[in-house]
Design a protein around this motif. Sequence first.
Motif, mmCIF file in Angstrom:
data_model
loop_
_atom_site.group_PDB
_atom_site.id
_atom_site.type_symbol
_atom_site.label_atom_id
_atom_site.label_comp_id
_atom_site.label_asym_id
_atom_site.label_seq_id
_atom_site.Cartn_x
_atom_site.Cartn_y
_atom_site.Cartn_z
ATOM 1 N N ASP A 175 0.871 -1.181 0.000
ATOM 2 C CA ASP A 175 0.000 0.000 0.000
ATOM 3 C C ASP A 175 0.908 1.230 0.000
ATOM 4 O O ASP A 175 1.511 1.571 1.026
ATOM 5 N N ASP A 224 1.181 4.484 0.501
ATOM 6 C CA ASP A 224 0.442 5.622 1.064
ATOM 7 C C ASP A 224 1.250 6.917 1.035
ATOM 8 O O ASP A 224 0.670 8.005 1.049
ATOM 9 N N HIS A 248 -7.229 2.670 -3.466
ATOM 10 C CA HIS A 248 -6.991 2.768 -2.020
ATOM 11 C C HIS A 248 -7.385 4.155 -1.523
ATOM 12 O O HIS A 248 -6.662 4.789 -0.768
ATOM 13 N N HIS A 295 -6.448 8.697 1.180
ATOM 14 C CA HIS A 295 -6.465 7.775 2.313
ATOM 15 C C HIS A 295 -7.566 8.143 3.315
ATOM 16 O O HIS A 295 -7.496 7.830 4.505
ATOM 17 N N HIS A 340 3.881 -1.646 3.500
ATOM 18 C CA HIS A 340 3.942 -0.240 3.097
ATOM 19 C C HIS A 340 5.379 0.057 2.696
ATOM 20 O O HIS A 340 6.295 -0.235 3.477
HETATM 21 ZN ZN LIG Z 1 -3.058 2.635 3.332
#
Ligand SMILES: [Zn+2]
Length: 306
Positions: free
Chosen positions: A27, A29, A103, A107, A238
């Motif tokens: 992910d 982010d 996603h 966020h 991540h």
């Molecule tokens: Zn995330």
Amino acid sequence: MPAKRQLIANPPPWPSGARCAVAFTFDMDADSILHLAHHANANNLVASMSMLQYGPRVAMPRILAFYREMGIKQTFFIPAWCIERYPAAVEAALADGHEIAHHGYLHEHPNEQTREREQYWLKRGIDVIERVTGSRPVGYRAPSYKFSKNTLELLLEEGFKYDASLMGDDIPYRLTNGKSSLLELPSHYALDDWGHYMFSREFDYKMPIKAPNHAMDVFRAEFDAAWRYGGLWISVWHPFVSGRLARFDAIADLMDYMAQKGGVWFAPLCDISAHIERLIASGEWTPRTDEMPQYPGPIPELERGM
Ligand SMILES: [Zn+2]
């Protein structure tokens, strides 16, 4: 190995007789989460910013290079704002044939929004992914697992094939609203790097710092069990957390271990979802189904003041 033990009641057949399916999902982010949590002063949290931007700038090229070496394709869940902000990382992932999945936009947390706002951000994210990748996303993971009571219906309206936010099984299962359905490809907190490694004052999350091998003991145990019983092993990483040098070195060792053990189907979630859809269509295998929403509101048995 105990021959007769069967801990998963109805494991699906995996391609080429593989023992289990494995997906390392990252992910990406980046600093979306810092702007979300500290909108007014994110630009004054410079050390945190650098920690988060390590993800797209340093970790992503490292992760992609290792996947190329392994010859595997995987799934990246990326908030659409990060897709716009870090095009080089996204273009490199696309050039290598990896899946880019939804996603959120920045966020944002679906279950803290109205249905209308959740729908607005979902559509805005779809538009960005479609523009950048040339096709609509087929997969979704709710930011911070904050899947709402409206999320399933919104995903179905937008034609998503799978969700990867929930934790309700060891193998794929179906989510239905009574009219249509999609596949759930579940994971679990044990397979999320956040609980093992995350240390940040800005996010008020301070896991004790430890050697990667401690975390890898958990990931490997979960893999060995999935391999033994025919499960689906989806890990959630991540880039800014686990793309760091020693931690990614340990991930690479884990992947080598899996490859050497053999009988492992490494696949992006879109391929796993497509495989399961084929099994269902041919009647070879049927998943169990969860109907949503399970409760129209708070349960009536518990009255106020009880
Ligand atoms: Zn995330």
